[in-house]
Motif scaffolding. Sequence first.
Motif, mmCIF file in Angstrom:
data_model
loop_
_atom_site.group_PDB
_atom_site.id
_atom_site.type_symbol
_atom_site.label_atom_id
_atom_site.label_comp_id
_atom_site.label_asym_id
_atom_site.label_seq_id
_atom_site.Cartn_x
_atom_site.Cartn_y
_atom_site.Cartn_z
ATOM 1 N N UNK A 156 44.408 54.609 76.429
ATOM 2 C CA UNK A 156 43.995 54.425 75.045
ATOM 3 C C UNK A 156 42.907 53.361 75.058
ATOM 4 N N UNK A 157 41.739 53.698 74.529
ATOM 5 C CA UNK A 157 40.612 52.769 74.496
ATOM 6 C C UNK A 157 40.126 52.667 73.058
ATOM 7 N N UNK A 158 39.876 51.452 72.607
ATOM 8 C CA UNK A 158 39.324 51.315 71.264
ATOM 9 C C UNK A 158 38.347 50.149 71.215
ATOM 10 N N UNK A 187 47.947 53.416 58.764
ATOM 11 C CA UNK A 187 47.746 52.047 59.247
ATOM 12 C C UNK A 187 47.207 51.966 60.665
ATOM 13 N N UNK A 188 46.776 53.100 61.251
ATOM 14 C CA UNK A 188 46.212 53.005 62.586
ATOM 15 C C UNK A 188 46.075 54.346 63.263
ATOM 16 N N UNK A 238 53.182 57.555 74.169
ATOM 17 C CA UNK A 238 52.198 57.172 73.156
ATOM 18 C C UNK A 238 51.808 55.702 73.243
ATOM 19 N N UNK A 239 50.614 55.423 72.699
ATOM 20 C CA UNK A 239 50.119 54.063 72.488
ATOM 21 C C UNK A 239 49.709 53.937 71.027
ATOM 22 N N UNK A 240 49.903 52.752 70.455
ATOM 23 C CA UNK A 240 49.547 52.487 69.066
ATOM 24 C C UNK A 240 48.267 51.650 69.004
ATOM 25 N N UNK A 241 47.404 51.980 68.059
ATOM 26 C CA UNK A 241 46.192 51.202 67.793
ATOM 27 C C UNK A 241 46.188 50.869 66.310
ATOM 28 N N UNK A 242 46.163 49.599 65.971
ATOM 29 C CA UNK A 242 46.214 49.188 64.577
ATOM 30 C C UNK A 242 44.848 49.336 63.912
ATOM 31 N N UNK A 243 44.876 49.582 62.587
ATOM 32 C CA UNK A 243 43.649 49.575 61.800
ATOM 33 C C UNK A 243 43.026 50.934 61.613
ATOM 34 N N UNK A 244 43.537 51.722 60.646
ATOM 35 C CA UNK A 244 42.962 53.043 60.396
ATOM 36 C C UNK A 244 41.528 52.952 59.905
ATOM 37 N N UNK A 245 41.171 51.847 59.234
ATOM 38 C CA UNK A 245 39.814 51.708 58.702
ATOM 39 C C UNK A 245 38.848 51.089 59.709
ATOM 40 N N UNK A 246 39.295 50.859 60.944
ATOM 41 C CA UNK A 246 38.392 50.293 61.950
ATOM 42 C C UNK A 246 37.315 51.280 62.365
#
Length: 734
Positions: free
Chosen positions: A187-189, A230-231, A246-254
């Motif tokens: 997962x990369x962000x 939310x992400x 799975x991996x979680x990434x916060x911030x749907x608006x990012x």
Amino acid sequence: MRANQYGETTVSKLPFALTLCGVVLSAPVYAQQQPHIWHAITFGQSTDVNFSSNVLPEKVGVNDVTIAGNKLDTTSKADLSQPVTIESRGGKIANSHDGLTFFYTQLPADQNFSLQATVTVNQFGPENGAKPAAQEGAGLLVRDILGKPRQNPLKPGYEEFPAASNMVMNAIMTQDRKDTDHVKIQAMYRQGVSQPWGNAGAAITKKSYKEQISLAKTGTFRLKLQRTNDGYITSWAPAGSNDWVSQQVKGADSVTVQDKQHYYVGFFASRNAKITISDATLTTTPAETKASPAWVAKPWPVVAQIASSDKSAGNDYVVQARANYDGTWSVTQNEVVIGANKTVKAGEMMTQPTSLANGNQFSLAFTPANAPDKSVVQKLVVEKIALSSSERIYAGPQGKADNAGTSVSPLDLASAVNMLPPGGTLMLLPGDYAGITIPISASGLADKPKTLEAEGKAVIHGVLLEASYWNIQGIDVTDKSLRITGSHNLVENVMAYHNDDTGIQISSPDKIGRPLWASYNRIVNSESWGNEDPGKINADGFAVKMRVGEGNRLEGCYAHNNVDDGFDLFNKIEDGPNGVVVIENSIARNNTSNGFKLGGEGQPVAHQIRNSIAIGNHLDGFTDNFNPGRLIVENNTAMDNQRFNFIFRPSPYGGPETQGVFKGNKSLRTAPAKYDDAVTGDVDKSNYFIHQGKSVNSAGKEIKATDFLSLTMPEPLLRKPDGTFDLGSFLQKK
């Protein structure tokens, strides 16, 4: 109907069959959902159609999306009903930007999605036996903007610019640089991107959830990418399995920052990667996006630097220091406060005059105004020393630390540097000297700079000038370069030659903060030649690059026969734009690469170059090097450079009115050449650029070689008594 960022119109309803290159593609029907329109695009750095680094000759330029044997272009429309193959020989997955081939659809910001597919890796990494570059990647991707589609066909001299965005990837990536068989799933962000060319302060995070996968054994995976309120959720499972990890990434608006109305989701490949997508589905639901905290870049660590010496020949003494944050300084001498709560701006010198007594123990406490760290306390003990003269001291190749510092009893160079008082002159006797660092603690004062001057031919095997307020005059530097990381320095009449990197360079260390970047340095009437690094790719004549602040100038300088550029103003995305550099009355001749390279990596900086000459360089004479800023290019001459005399490319980020201003420039050739000049910007009729092999202005008026008394530059090139070049009749009109 909606228009995307390239003016394409997408419709809310499609027929259940789409035609692509004569092939009928059946569109899936989702309950209460309308089919999405899918497109193909290739963009970003290293996706040029002629990009060939570790690419098989027959694969150069292959960055394709293919369905049922038909290649898509940027106007094609498709769906997910059939397997999709994505092959991208060029491109890169970098920390601050991407170059890739993307099969995508545009979604409104008020929708969430779930995208999943079976991904088969057909090929990954170089096929010519080279090791991977650790920039290979493929998988699922969502990003807030697209880059501009790559040029095809490619204009001569053009290369693709960086394309930076906020994004989330569920990516198959090279495991390391050892082999092409092993990969990892990550997962990369990337967050904090505010400009399409990239910016300082953005950050990328990589979270692996499966490593050391052998493609020879396991080449097919299930991948999923979801947006929630939310992400984001990235997931993978073995082929044919529902055992999702799975991996979680916060911030749907990012990923709705640069374009707040839309985002782009789909499948990608980059840098010698080829994948096939099958069993793909995309479902969307209304979003009730939770606002994320505003992005805050990771702060610099507090850096506080003492800029006064631990030795003094007199009783009058000035304590000075600087830091990379606004804040207050307090100074004690022998436990007595002599300066309390002195407010100083970031990068500026704090000065505290005092008189030395016995002991002379100082404590300097810096408290940053807006930084996560607490006060920084540093100690300084000053030793009083005796010198025969505090105004002029001598150093010699055989000098000693306990000598008197006279011409007959000289100091060694390192000791002399540390003992020289502000306003004093350090004379170098003739001979060879080992390399020297002039530390920041040896800085002069704004009204009393220190001077290093040669008496005869003095050759130093490398100089690192960390200090500020020095004048360096008349020395030779060889082997290890003259590098300046301090500020407010003057380098004049210096010869730099046969160094193992750039001859004379202004730059700054990483992670010290922009306020401490090297600034307001002048290099005047100096010459740099024959510099060559071991890899033969990096040694310039002069360079003002890699974290430089405002006010740096190059005047009357001559760079020739260097293995890379004559003058290099390169910039890295991660650092943000450099300060404006001014180059005047300078010459670049017969360098292996460019004459004057005026930027780099898409960072807009309004550098200025005037009254300068680029002649016989092996690539380009004057080049923007992908700097889309408002350059000032005035009264320069380029002649017989092997590729372009002038090349200033169109910016993908704005129109010509946002780019350079060109006045009074001349482009000349004494023999026919392959390329005309390519200049984008504000160009008036005072310029004469090569067009269809002739040097003409915008009104069609031509100048010819026969209009000049001479087009042969003197060799060797000498200077007049005032330091200006003695060009004789070169470039003089008849």
